[in-house]
Design an enzyme around this catalytic site. Structure first.
Site, PDB file in Angstrom:
ATOM      1  CB  CYS A 176      38.393  36.195  38.761  1.00  0.00           C
ATOM      2  SG  CYS A 176      39.868  35.193  39.083  1.00  0.00           S
TER       3      CYS A 176
ATOM      4  CB  CYS B 264      40.574  35.092  35.994  1.00  0.00           C
ATOM      5  SG  CYS B 264      40.030  33.913  37.230  1.00  0.00           S
ATOM      6  CG  ASP B 265      39.345  38.159  33.847  1.00  0.00           C
ATOM      7  OD1 ASP B 265      39.800  37.238  33.157  1.00  0.00           O
ATOM      8  OD2 ASP B 265      38.166  38.182  34.253  1.00  0.00           O
TER       9      ASP B 265
END
Length: 321
Positions: A134, A137-138
């Protein structure tokens, strides 16, 4: 015959836990079923920086623990079981698990989806430690580092371009000779200064002592292996895998409307084509799969389920005979 629940939720990721919280708080007799580890994909994320109002220094496990605590504080029941068959057409829905059979007035399917894995040595051990699925997300955790985006489709190339906001260099690793994404996306990527491409290439192995330090690539035409080690000053790098998602919906196939990719079709109120059956989170057709959209889905699904339950007259004495 056992208890009849007002609401049964299949899955304990953010969508399922959000649904459970809203259900229990509305005084519905609520059961959350989970076949494996509570929390879904988010528990593999060590830092959650993009969830509004998140607790300080939030990690996936901490965020899920708080959601579970909230559900239980309002009286939601949680059980571990793997649902292997369902009868959703009846007025009272029947879920057949490996351990037990469950019955409820309404069902919310929140089984999620899982990223397709590379299936290579080191992937499992280094997930969340340099290996991610992701970019949203990251991506921020790889600021000024080098990253590899694995895949050649729309998602891989679009996510690769997103990662250029953080990484100093992004290399898109594509097993085909050409990108399979839309031409407009490919053209934009090729004109992005800090994107490079490796075609006819797959990841063979991932290595690192607690954090990703080395990637072994294989040229699928020649079989030649090559190694790439993280810059000594960086100490690590990122591998982002974008080779598709697999919705966890197989047991619902031919039971409810599902699209060709396996995602459950709902309306904006999370209703499926079956009365009393709702879907929430990553298992349903939607544009964005994030914790914040999953919790939103769960809340909406429960409100819709509550209205459905209240709209019907239930002769439970007759149903329990």
């Amino acid at each position: 015959m056992g208890d009849i629940y007002d609401l049964i939720i299949i899955g304990s990721g953010p969508a399922g836990l959000s649904a459970g919280l809203y259900g229990a708080r509305a005084k519905l007799k609520t059961l959350i079923l989970e076949k494996g580890k509570t929390g879904g994909q988010i528990v593999t994320t060590h830092d959650v920086a993009n969830y509004p109002g998140s607790i300080e220094n939030a990690s996936g496990p901490k965020l899920i623990a708080r959601m579970v605590e909230q559900c239980k504080s309002f009286g939601a029941e949680m059980k571990k079981d793997n649902i292997i068959d369902v009868d959703l057409e009846s007025e009272i829905k029947v879920l057949k698990g490996e351990k037990c059979e469950y019955r409820g007035k309404a069902v919310i399917i929140a089984t999620g989806s899982t990223p397709r894995k590379l299936g290579v040595k080191g992937e499992k051990e280094l997930t969340g430690k340099g290996v991610s699925y992701c970019a949203t997300c990251d991506g921020d955790f790889f600021t000024d580092l080098e990253v590899f985006a694995i895949g050649g489709g729309n998602s891989a190339v679009e996510e690769g371009m997103f990662l250029t906001k953080f990484a100093r260099k992004v290399t898109i690793v594509n097993r085909n000779e050409k990108l399979t994404c839309a031409k407009s996306i490919a053209e934009k990527a090729k004109n992005t200064p800090n994107i490079e491409f490796m075609h006819n290439t797959t990841v063979k192995e991932l290595h690192g002592d607690g954090i990703l330090e080395k990637v072994v690539f294989e040229n699928i035409l020649t079989g030649e292996l090559s190694e790439y080690e993280a810059d000594e000053e960086d100490g690590t790098m990122g591998v982002f895998v974008f080779i598709g998602l697999k919705p966890e919906t197989e047991i619902f196939r031919d039971k409810i409307d599902i699209d060709q990719s396996g995602y459950i079709i709902t309306d904006e109120d999370m209703r499926t084509n079956i009365e009393g059956v709702f879907a929430a989170g990553d298992c349903r057709v939607k544009a964005l799969r994030q914790v914040v959209t999953a919790t939103n889905d769960g809340a909406i699904a429960t409100i819709s389920a509550e209205k459905y339950i209240e709209s019907k007259e239930w002769n439970l004495a007759k149903l329990t005979i």
